[in-house]
Scaffold this motif. Structure first.
Motif, short mmCIF file in Angstrom:
data_model
loop_
_atom_site.label_atom_id
_atom_site.label_comp_id
_atom_site.label_asym_id
_atom_site.label_seq_id
_atom_site.Cartn_x
_atom_site.Cartn_y
_atom_site.Cartn_z
N PRO A 1 0.81 -1.23 0.00
CA PRO A 1 0.00 0.00 0.00
C PRO A 1 0.85 1.28 0.00
N ALA A 2 1.95 1.27 0.77
CA ALA A 2 2.77 2.48 0.84
C ALA A 2 3.46 2.78 -0.48
N THR A 3 4.02 1.73 -1.12
CA THR A 3 4.72 1.98 -2.38
C THR A 3 3.72 2.33 -3.49
N ARG A 4 2.52 1.77 -3.43
CA ARG A 4 1.51 2.13 -4.42
C ARG A 4 1.05 3.57 -4.24
N LEU A 5 0.83 3.97 -3.01
CA LEU A 5 0.43 5.36 -2.77
C LEU A 5 1.50 6.32 -3.24
N ALA A 6 2.77 6.01 -2.95
CA ALA A 6 3.87 6.87 -3.39
C ALA A 6 3.92 6.93 -4.91
N ALA A 7 3.72 5.79 -5.59
CA ALA A 7 3.79 5.76 -7.05
C ALA A 7 2.67 6.58 -7.67
N TYR A 8 1.47 6.45 -7.14
CA TYR A 8 0.34 7.18 -7.72
C TYR A 8 0.37 8.66 -7.33
N ALA A 9 0.94 8.99 -6.19
CA ALA A 9 1.13 10.40 -5.86
C ALA A 9 2.09 11.05 -6.85
N ALA A 10 3.17 10.34 -7.21
CA ALA A 10 4.09 10.85 -8.23
C ALA A 10 3.38 10.97 -9.58
N MET A 11 2.47 10.05 -9.86
CA MET A 11 1.74 10.08 -11.12
C MET A 11 0.86 11.32 -11.21
N VAL A 12 0.13 11.65 -10.15
CA VAL A 12 -0.76 12.82 -10.24
C VAL A 12 0.06 14.11 -10.27
N ARG A 13 1.22 14.13 -9.62
CA ARG A 13 2.08 15.32 -9.73
C ARG A 13 2.53 15.50 -11.18
N HIS A 14 2.82 14.40 -11.86
CA HIS A 14 3.23 14.51 -13.26
C HIS A 14 2.07 14.97 -14.13
N LEU A 15 0.87 14.51 -13.83
CA LEU A 15 -0.29 14.95 -14.59
C LEU A 15 -0.51 16.45 -14.49
N LEU A 16 -0.12 17.05 -13.37
CA LEU A 16 -0.26 18.49 -13.22
C LEU A 16 0.58 19.25 -14.24
N THR A 17 1.59 18.60 -14.82
CA THR A 17 2.44 19.26 -15.80
C THR A 17 2.11 18.85 -17.24
N ASP A 18 1.08 18.03 -17.42
CA ASP A 18 0.65 17.68 -18.78
C ASP A 18 0.08 18.93 -19.44
N PRO A 19 0.59 19.34 -20.60
CA PRO A 19 0.05 20.56 -21.23
C PRO A 19 -1.35 20.40 -21.79
N VAL A 20 -1.88 19.18 -21.88
CA VAL A 20 -3.23 18.92 -22.39
C VAL A 20 -3.40 19.62 -23.75
N LEU A 21 -2.58 19.23 -24.68
CA LEU A 21 -2.61 19.82 -26.01
C LEU A 21 -3.67 19.15 -26.88
N PRO A 22 -4.09 19.80 -27.98
CA PRO A 22 -5.00 19.14 -28.92
C PRO A 22 -4.37 17.86 -29.46
N PRO A 23 -5.16 16.83 -29.67
CA PRO A 23 -4.60 15.55 -30.15
C PRO A 23 -3.75 15.68 -31.40
N GLU A 24 -4.12 16.61 -32.28
CA GLU A 24 -3.37 16.73 -33.54
C GLU A 24 -1.97 17.32 -33.34
N LEU A 25 -1.70 17.85 -32.14
CA LEU A 25 -0.37 18.41 -31.87
C LEU A 25 0.48 17.49 -30.99
N LEU A 26 -0.05 16.32 -30.64
CA LEU A 26 0.68 15.39 -29.77
C LEU A 26 1.41 14.34 -30.60
N PRO A 27 2.55 13.84 -30.09
CA PRO A 27 3.24 12.75 -30.78
C PRO A 27 2.45 11.46 -30.70
N PRO A 28 2.76 10.49 -31.56
CA PRO A 28 2.06 9.19 -31.49
C PRO A 28 2.29 8.53 -30.13
#
Length: 251
Positions: A196-223
């Motif tokens: 549980p502790a390592t999973r929580l740490a992993a998913y906390a890192a995941m949501v921090r990374h999502l905060l930096t996703d630029p959420v660009l239009p699909p046509e401007l994203l790489p495959p």
């Protein structure tokens, strides 16, 4: 704000889980973000946090302004409620079809102290704008959100179409391959986490990374862009918490 490039092929090392980290992760995922102390005692046990450690952490968090206490119920402060809203938007961003227009914010205020300048940069980054040059911020206009009206006091806002091809401009503003490499590494780390502790740490890192996703239009994203997979994995973890450990409203 331009994302910093992580070392190639790596994800940020998970931060050690303190009692504060566990409590905040649980409350940030709860809707509404309030839990009685008896429920917190039950929820933090699988993460290796004991009762005395939890109570000491709760006292420090109230004193620091992280939490509010009403009787024996703890909830997020206004500052952390704003963080929860940003986290929710990161997991479920509201977008619209892109017509080719870009948002632009040009900072015009002068004479501000370093703290005020840093605060403005942080706020513009949270709006998923990227800095082309000092004081000039922009992004494709595909997000369903208005710019906050208080920006009018410090900046001019525009909407238009740059002459430079959109794909070239995106490549200058965001290191998309580096972001994707880190996202893939985070997905691998979360799948391999066994406690549980390592999973929580992993998913906390995941949501921090999502905060930096630029959420660009699909046509401007790489495959093979992993943004949606990262959001789906985190939403699944929220549902997992909402089941066995009884976290109300997660996901």
């Amino acid at each position: 704000m331009r994302m910093k490039d992580p070392p190639h092929g790596t994800a940020p090392a998970p931060r050690p889980l303190s009692a504060r980290s566990v409590v905040l992760s649980l409350l940030l995922g709860a809707h509404p973000p309030r839990l009685p102390v008896k429920e917190l005692l039950r929820l933090v046990e699988p993460f290796g946090v004991g009762g005395s450690t939890l109570r000491a952490a709760l006292s420090r968090m109230v004193a620091a302004g992280d939490l509010r206490r009403t009787d024996a119920v703890y909830g997020l402060s206004d500052r952390l409620l704003a963080r929860q809203r940003r986290q929710d938007e990161a997991v479920r961003p509201l977008t619209r079809g892109w017509d080719g227009d870009w948002e632009m914010v040009v900072v015009t205020a002068t004479g501000r102290d370093p703290a005020a300048r840093a605060d403005l940069r942080s706020r513009l980054g949270e709006l998923r704008l990227a800095e082309l040059r000092e004081g000039v911020w922009l992004r494709p206009a595909n997000l369903e959100r208005p710019l906050p009206p208080e920006l009018d006091r410090v900046a001019l806002t525009y909407r238009g179409r740059p002459d430079e091809p959109a794909a070239h401009l995106v490549a200058r503003l965001w290191p998309l391959p580096a972001w994707a490499t880190t996202a893939h590494a985070l997905l691998t780390r979360a799948a391999a986490a066994g406690t549980p502790a390592t999973r929580l740490a992993a998913y906390a890192a995941m949501v921090r990374h999502l905060l930096t996703d630029p959420v660009l239009p699909p046509e401007l994203l790489p495959p093979d862009w992993p943004g949606d997979r990262l959001r789906a994995a985190y939403a699944g973890y929220q549902r997992e918490l909402a089941g066995p450990v009884g976290l109300p409203g997660a996901g």
